[in-house]
Each structure stands twice: as C-alpha cells, then as structure tokens.
Motif scaffolding. Structure first.
Motif: not given
Length: 542
Positions: A87-92, A394-400, A444-447
């Motif tokens: 995916p190119g979109h930053k939310d993904f 394999l990374p999982f980032f804390a959601p914002e 989520a990281v993005g809306q």
C-alpha cells in the motif's frame, strides 16, 4: 542434498512508493512483460470493470488505491520472481513495514515531477535500518517533470546513499525522446501508447551519435551533457555496495507507456540478490541462542508476515502468507507452528497471482506461499518441519488513534467478535480488549484504517458498526522484571489495561505524561512502543 541451484533462481522484492507515483501500474507492467498476465488492468478507470490485478479488495476498486499488500509470482529468464505490491497510503504503513521484512530487495518508484515524497522517506528509513538493497525507478518522464540531475541529487540526499544511473533520459514531457541504456550502450526511442510492447521500441546504438543528433538535435545534446555531469558526480557501479544498501542503481521511464520497464525487470534478475541468510533464535534448554538460517539449508523454515481473511468471499477462508527462509516445501509435509508447538494442517497451500491461486507442487527459500487455515496462525509465527526456531523482527507499532466499536444490532455480537478477532490477527487494525470489560477498542496508525475496517465488517461479516471517539491517545506494551511486579502494576491500573490480538498486555494512555508518571511509580515495569511479534521477546519478559 543442496537446494542452492533453486534458491539462486529466486528474487523476492517489494515495490514501494508514495501514493500516485505509479507503483501499481508498474507492477502490472512487470507482470505483463514477464508473461504472467495477458492484459493489464485499468488503474485510472476506477469504475471500469477491469481493475489493477494487484488491487482485489472491493474498497480498493472503489477508491482506486491499494490498501493491502498483495503477492504475485512470475517466471522471467528462468528466474522465479516473487513481487510484493505494498500500500502506498501512509495509513497502511504497518502492512508495508511487515512486507519489507519478507523481501531481499526493494524497487522504489519515484514520480519525476514530485521527487522523493513523505511516505517514500518513511519506507526508505525502514529499508536503511535493514540494509535492504534498493533499485530506483524514476517514473512519468513523458510528463512535464524536474531535471534528472535535480532528482538524482534529491534521491541521494534522502536515501543517504549514492545513485548510479543505469539509464538516462533524453528530453522530458512533450520533448521526451527516450532513454540511453548505459548497460547496452543504445538509445531506446520513446513512442507513447500503452499498447506498444518493449520489443516494439526502436533501438539506436549510442555510437551512431550523428543519427541521434539529427533525430533529437537539442534533447540528445543536452542529455549527453547532463549525463556526463551525473557520471562525474556518481561512483562507479559496485554490486557489493548495492547489496549492502550503500548504493542504488537508477532507471528512468514511463510505466503507463510500457517504457523503461524491461530494463527494470532485467535489473531484478541481473542485479538484485537471491534469498539471503536470516537471523533467528534457536531454543536450547528453554533459552534463545542466535542462529543464522541459510537459504539452502535442507530443513524447512518460514515466517508468517501477513494474514488475510476472506480473500475468497465464497469460501470465507484465511490465508497465512509465509516467506520461506530455508528448505523445500512439498505437499503433505508435517509442519509445526513454533509459538503454540501445534501441528499446522492447512486445507491447501498455494502460490499467488494477486487473488488467483495455484496449488504448490514445490517451493524453496525466497518463495511466498499461502497456507489456507481456519485460525491458529498469527503474524510473526515461525513455521518449521521440526526445529524450535523463532524468527524475529516483524514490527507492530503502538497506535496513535483509538475508537470504540458500537454494534448497531446486538444480535450480531458473535459475528462482530469473529470479525474483530480475524481482522486483528490479520494486522488490518489493532484490536484491544479492555481488562475490565466494555466495548472493544480499535487502534490505528491512520484514520483510513478505521474506514476500511468498518467497510469490511459490513461487507465480510454483515456487522453494521458505529465508531466513536474515546479518551485514549496512545498505548504501550508492558513487561516486567518479575511476575510479582507485573501483578502489582495491573492492580494499580486496572482501567488502563487491555489485551491485543496476540493476548499481549498493553497500557492505554490519555496524555503523553501518563507513561512517564507510571514509569516513575513503577520503575521495574517496561513500556514498549514497538512489539516485534507474538513470540519470544515480550512473552518471556513478562
């Protein structure tokens, strides 16, 4: 027995870019020219009956964007090429980051008008952290774009590594005449029209300089001059530096017009690395010991870097995408999920051409294979034919961003639970179950992630939900030095604790100060902004 001859034939790479740089179009053309597909989908015509081969999810077809990574395998010049479209979109971006752990190289697509954009910078940073070799394709040269020297300068600054031009444009926009291929020492003459195949383009040797000056009087002379400047400023090609992530070869072209694409396809075979050794932990006497897994080792091993539910709406199945790290897969093998020590019994094992699948007869290190399962497999799981290995990274980032899920029809509670469990395990969104009960939380990281999950809950699970804002603004996964300290902490903050899809404990924050205050009160509790996987790192620490 050695599988070296097979692993040397493999190339596994991700294609990355900022949205609208032409990544999905280029993906289609690579498939087309390798013979994997016969007709390219129309990416622009969002309402057309044909869509990009790599965009299969209904919401992708509606919006004309890629929101999930997809896997495609093709044969070219007796090489097996595994291409992962991201995916190119930053939310993904989380999905893209995880895909980058499963590849040996990356193809970065840059819009020649816009240069290096925000999302590209983030993806480059991930590649740099892993020393992933990057091939650069500067797209849309048939448009009014920036000077190639300016683009190279920006790529060098942003990448932090020197560029080595492999092709060089002659003109741009309306005066775009073609590219000089510095490997073959010939100019490929550009003609617009996506129906023209690479073999149809005219080639003129660079030794026929007078002919080229007559055909492209201003453009060729100017391009020669700028190419000489670029050559003077660029290092000589060093494949070892490229493989170490310290140099990038650069190609120019126009994906939508099929131009400059074959050069990239050839570079993937000639320049990109075959499967590389991967770090893992071998469990000896219940303690992890680092082990380097070689691709031509005979024992089967692989890691789940993606789980996708409902790829086939008729079967409601779940596919665990496994990047093979070593050995050979054959049907009927006895495999084990190391996290649970349970045998893996997939109903089928497939390779992919986007949503089209074929049963696997055999697969080797570097290949991406899909295990059709009904649960029991999570992102980050290591699968082997026996050895107690655990791959990491394999990374999982804390959601914002956080929202609560409100089900409009309470009779669909079971379906909602199934949907959230599967979408959480898939990594489409992070799902948190509060320890004290109450509505489920989505992180989520993005809306746009929220919109996609809401759409998928309705379309795939028949759950109509309302998403409402909540007080949480962040999360940290927590571990402790001893079980007693963890118990003391959980008793102190019962309303702030939740379990994620991997049953890992997380502390929910309402302000940036929350973690600092909790840390001061409980100095032996560790707050993690990143969870690597559902395996050793956090579970053992807790």
């Amino acid at each position: 027995m050695s599988y070296a001859s097979e692993t040397r034939r493999r190339r596994t790479f991700a294609i990355i870019s900022h949205p609208d740089a032409g990544k999905t179009t280029l993906t289609e053309k690579l498939l087309l020219f390798s013979g994997a597909i016969q007709i390219a989908g129309s990416v622009k015509a969002r309402k057309a009956s044909r869509h990009a081969t790599s965009d299969w999810m209904e919401i992708e077809k509606q919006r004309g964007i890629s929101v999930a990574s997809s896997v495609m395998q093709m044969l070219y010049r007796d090489h097996v090429i595994n291409l992962l479209d991201t995916p190119g979109h930053k939310d993904f971006s989380e999905d893209t980051y995880r895909v980058l752990t499963a590849v040996d190289s990356a193809l970065m697509v840059i819009d020649a008008a816009n240069g290096v954009e925000a999302q590209t910078r983030r993806l480059i940073e991930v590649c740099r952290q892993r020393n992933t070799p990057i091939i650069t394709f500067v797209n849309k040269m048939d448009r009014e774009v920036r000077e190639p020297l300016d683009i190279l300068d920006e790529v060098e600054r942003e990448l932090g590594m020197p560029c080595v031009p492999m092709t060089w444009p002659v003109g741009k926009g309306k005066t775009f005449g073609g590219i000089m291929n510095l490997r073959t020492q010939a100019m490929t003459v550009f003609e617009s029209g996506s129906e023209r195949l690479p073999q149809d383009f005219e080639n003129i040797p660079l030794t026929e300089r007078e002919t080229l000056l007559q055909r492209f009087p201003q453009e060729f002379a100017a391009s020669e001059e700028s190419m000489e400047l670029a050559a003077g400023a660029s290092p000589t090609w060093d494949r070892e530096a490229f493989l170490a992530g310290r140099q990038t070869p650069v190609f120019f072209g126009s994906g939508v017009n099929n131009f400059g694409v074959m050069e990239v396809l050839d570079a993937l075979v000639d320049l990109a690395p075959s499967p590389q050794p991967r770090k893992s932990s071998l469990i000896v006497n219940k303690q992890p010991v680092e082990k380097i897994v070689q691709p031509d080792d005979t024992a089967f091993s692989g890691v789940v870097f993606k789980v996708q539910a409902n790829m086939d709406a008729n079967h409601r199945d779940r596919i665990a995408f496994v990047r093979m790290a070593s050995g050979k897969y054959t049907p009927g093998m006895k495999l084990k999920v190391q996290r649970t020590a349970k045998e893996l019994r997939p109903t089928s094992v497939v390779t992919f051409l986007s949503q089209r699948r074929e049963a696997v007869d055999e697969a080797y290190a570097g290949d991406i294979i899909g295990f059709t399962t009904h649960g029991g497999v999570q992102l980050g799981d290591t699968i082997t034919d026996g050895a107690a290995l655990q791959f990491t990274g394999l990374p999982f980032f804390a959601p914002e961003l956080f929202m609560t899920v409100i089900l409009k029809n309470p009779l669909r509670t079971k379906q909602l639970q199934t949907g959230l469990d599967q979408l959480g395990e898939e990594g489409a969104i992070q799902v948190f179950r509060p320890e004290i009960g109450g509505p489920m939380l989505l992180g989520a990281v993005g809306q746009l992630q929220f919109e996609v999950v809401q759409h998928r809950l309705k379309a795939e699970y028949d759950c109509d939900v309302r998403l409402e804002g909540c007080q949480y603004t962040g999360a940290r996964w927590i571990t402790a030095d001893t079980p007693a300290e963890l118990r003391e902490f959980t008793h102190a903050y019962p309303q702030r604790l939740a379990l994620d899809a991997a049953n890992t404990l997380a502390y929910l924050c309402t302000s940036p100060y929350d973690v600092r205050l909790a840390q001061e009160r409980f100095p032996k509790i560790h707050f993690h902004p990143l969870r690597e996987h559902a395996g050793l790192a956090l579970q053992n620490a807790g």
